[in-house]
Design an enzyme around this catalytic site. Structure first.
Site, PDB file in Angstrom:
ATOM      1  N   ASP A  26       0.766  -1.246  -0.044  1.00 30.50           N
ATOM      2  CA  ASP A  26      -0.164  -0.120  -0.021  1.00 30.50           C
ATOM      3  C   ASP A  26       0.858   1.171  -0.059  1.00 30.50           C
ATOM      4  OD1 ASP A  26      -1.780   2.218   0.722  1.00 30.50           O
ATOM      5  OD2 ASP A  26      -2.058   1.253   2.612  1.00 30.50           O
ATOM      6  N   GLY A  81      -5.855   5.433   8.175  1.00 30.13           N
ATOM      7  CA  GLY A  81      -5.684   3.760   8.279  1.00 30.13           C
ATOM      8  C   GLY A  81      -4.466   3.246   7.681  1.00 30.13           C
ATOM      9  N   HIS A  82      -3.529   4.120   7.006  1.00 32.76           N
ATOM     10  CA  HIS A  82      -2.735   3.640   6.061  1.00 32.76           C
ATOM     11  C   HIS A  82      -1.301   3.788   6.637  1.00 32.76           C
ATOM     12  CE1 HIS A  82      -5.478   3.156   2.754  1.00 32.76           C
ATOM     13  NE2 HIS A  82      -6.090   4.032   3.466  1.00 32.76           N
ATOM     14  N   HIS A  96      -9.530  12.397  13.234  1.00 34.84           N
ATOM     15  CA  HIS A  96      -9.550  11.194  12.535  1.00 34.84           C
ATOM     16  C   HIS A  96      -8.140  10.991  12.410  1.00 34.84           C
ATOM     17  CE1 HIS A  96     -10.000   8.927   8.943  1.00 34.84           C
ATOM     18  NE2 HIS A  96      -8.872   9.612   8.295  1.00 34.84           N
TER      19      HIS A  96
HETATM   20 ZN   LIG Z   1      -7.980   0.772   0.124  1.00 29.84          ZN
HETATM   21 ZN   LIG Z   2      -8.849   0.104   3.174  1.00 30.21          ZN
END
Ligand SMILES: [Zn+2]
Ligand SMILES: [Zn+2]
Length: 547
Positions: A194, A366-367, A363
């Protein structure tokens, strides 16, 4: 070298863009699909609901697909599943929450009956044709996300979809570092990982920081609290629920997808909301505002979402009112900044207080950021690397980080959708190009909308339309009355009053003068006249009937 020792990696989506992640692996005659995501349209893609990957490449190879593995339940990974299953009815493998979310999505589309859905726990291993797929747990912003160790005749691959290295995740279940180390010991021939945050230095903060930030909001909110997020951001639902319990407020989920997903996640034990904390929206609306939290979709300012409608004053169920505190708990997806900003301003105008990530840490991403991405390289020690999930600049940056930690440049390949890569004898090389573009989904119609149609819609929206209806004598070719003109989105009424008589006169001169008689020639003349007068180019249509 036997022919089997070649692995083909076919990036169908998510490389060179954010969203619609989909990769196919091809070993001998077997094909494995990983993820089937959608992408949300950009502002200039008018009337488009969403975009799915172009998987034309697979259409004549449907029988060879041994399985579809899904890494987690976000829309950019599961959103296109019904479209893929429609033409590729292969068995689907995913963890319990992801399967639950897929089930609900298929049921909503009346496609559940035909699907073969198989639940796999993190830590388990499935043999799918030539591919041995090991599922291992990773942290992300939705529970039950996995990375994949894929053993193929050409070597061991790690497919690291969205992840972060969070040591204090909401569900208390950190990334399975031991499994990554074990795969590393076996020798990893290729890592795909990712790239979303590859431009962001340092570490992505833990989900844990959100709890205290929510506490501050909950302490100071004078009335209702309305939290907007994604329907699949289950971790955020948990945190809002925990804060509601701490602050003695009741919580209601609003909107079909939010309600559905919360129900599934609760049933499967991934979301723990006490029964006496949860109330239906109807009840929440009648309660003391200081005792209520509403959780809904629309953190991207999408006009059709609940936040979009609240900001525009067009929500059916309830309106924003003074004293409401709206919390936008997500980061704008690139391209959405404008609509988010518009929604914030509109809500402020309606008397609500709005909290967003620029003013409070409500917030976290998520990465993985750069240091986590480097840790992954050092943990896995891959021989080869292909960055996935990101725009080209993010893929390039991720490749640069890989080089920094010592992966040789010739072992790193940056490719975009449709650029096939082959792993042969432990080495990467570029293969052929296949289609890797957009397939637009617009209501019920899929793929019928091409870029030409999109351009026309854009032009209509940008410049307006100018319709001219003419009636001429079929013998003399002269006009039988004044031209009828209808315009939309082009002129203000005042300007029209000034300009239209002139346009009418111009058309009468042209037609009656016998100069032009074809519809498209008349349209052309009107276009250049309008451009000279207004410096704008509306779409001009002429209909000409002969009597
Ligand atoms: Zn994604
Ligand atoms: Zn995701």
């Amino acid at each position: 070298m036997s022919k089997q020792n070649k692995l083909r990696i076919i990036p169908l989506g998510g490389l060179g863009e954010v969203g619609k992640n989909m990769t196919a692996y091809e070993s001998g005659s077997d094909i494995l699909i990983v993820d089937t995501g959608i992408m949300f349209p950009e502002n200039d893609m008018l009337g488009i609901d969403y975009i799915i990957p172009d998987f034309d490449y697979l259409l004549d190879k449907v029988d060879r697909v041994v399985g579809i593995v899904i890494t987690h339940g976000h829309e950019d990974h599961i959103g296109a599943i019904q479209h893929v299953l429609n033409v590729i009815p292969a068995p689907v493998y995913a963890t319990p929450l992801t399967i639950g979310l897929i089930e609900a999505k298929l049921a909503r589309n009346n496609a559940l009956g035909r699907a073969s859905l198989n639940t796999v726990q993190a830590g388990q291993c499935v043999q799918l044709g030539a591919f041995q797929v090991e599922f291992f747990h990773i942290c992300h912003s939705i529970p039950d996300a996995v990375g994949l160790g894929i053993t193929t005749p050409a070597g061991l691959i790690i497919h690291m979809s969205d992840f972060k290295f969070d040591h204090t995740p909401v569900d208390g279940w950190p990334t399975d570092y031991a499994k990554l180390a074990e795969l590393s010991n076996r020798g990893v021939d290729l890592l795909l990982s990712d790239s979303t945050n590859s431009e962001r230095p340092g570490w992505t903060p833990s989900e844990m920081v959100i709890g205290p930030a929510l506490d501050i909001v909950f302490d100071s909110a004078p009335g209702r609290i309305i939290v907007a997020s994604f329907a699949s951001l289950i971790s955020r639902m948990q945190q809002v629920s925990d804060a509601s319990v701490r602050h003695n407020r009741k919580m209601a989920f609003v909107g079909t997808s939010m309600v559905d997903n919360a129900k599934i996640a609760r049933k499967l034990g991934y979301l723990k909301v006490p029964d006496d904390t949860l109330v239906p929206i109807e009840q929440a609306l009648t309660m003391d505002p200081k005792k209520v939290v509403l959780m809904c979709t629309g953190s991207q300012g999408e006009p059709s979402s609940i936040i979009g409608r609240l900001s525009a004053g067009t929500n059916r169920h309830f309106d924003l009112r003074t004293g409401d505190t709206v919390v936008l708990s997500s980061h704008p997806i690139p391209g959405n900044e404008e609509s988010v900003s518009r929604a914030i301003n509109r809500m402020l105008r309606r008397g609500a207080d709005v909290i967003y990530d620029a003013i409070a840490p409500i917030h976290v991403s998520g990465h993985a950021s750069q240091e986590e991405q480097k840790l992954l390289f050092n943990l896995v020690k891959p021989k080869n690397f292909i960055p996935i999930h990101g725009e080209l600049r993010q893929l390039k940056r991720h490749a640069y980080l890989a080089k920094q930690v010592g992966i040789p440049e010739e072992n790193i390949l940056v490719v975009e959708n449709g650029e096939v890569v082959e792993l042969v004898n432990g080495k990467l090389k570029k293969g052929e190009r296949i289609p890797g573009g957009y397939v637009f989904v617009d209501g019920q119609s899929i793929g019928d909308i091409d870029h030409g149609v999109m351009r026309e819609r854009e032009k209509l929206a940008r410049s307006g339309i100018f319709l001219i209806d003419l009636n001429v004598d079929k013998y003399s070719g002269r006009l039988l009355g004044e031209p009828e003109i209808l315009t939309r989105g082009f002129l203000s009424p005042d300007d029209a009053e000034e300009l239209l008589p002139e346009v009418r006169k111009r058309i009468m001169d042209i037609v009656n003068g016998g100069g032009l008689s074809a519809e498209k020639d008349i349209a052309g003349a009107v276009k250049s006249f309008l451009y000279n007068e207004t410096k704008r180019r509306p779409m001009v249509f002429v209909t000409l009937s002969k009597t």
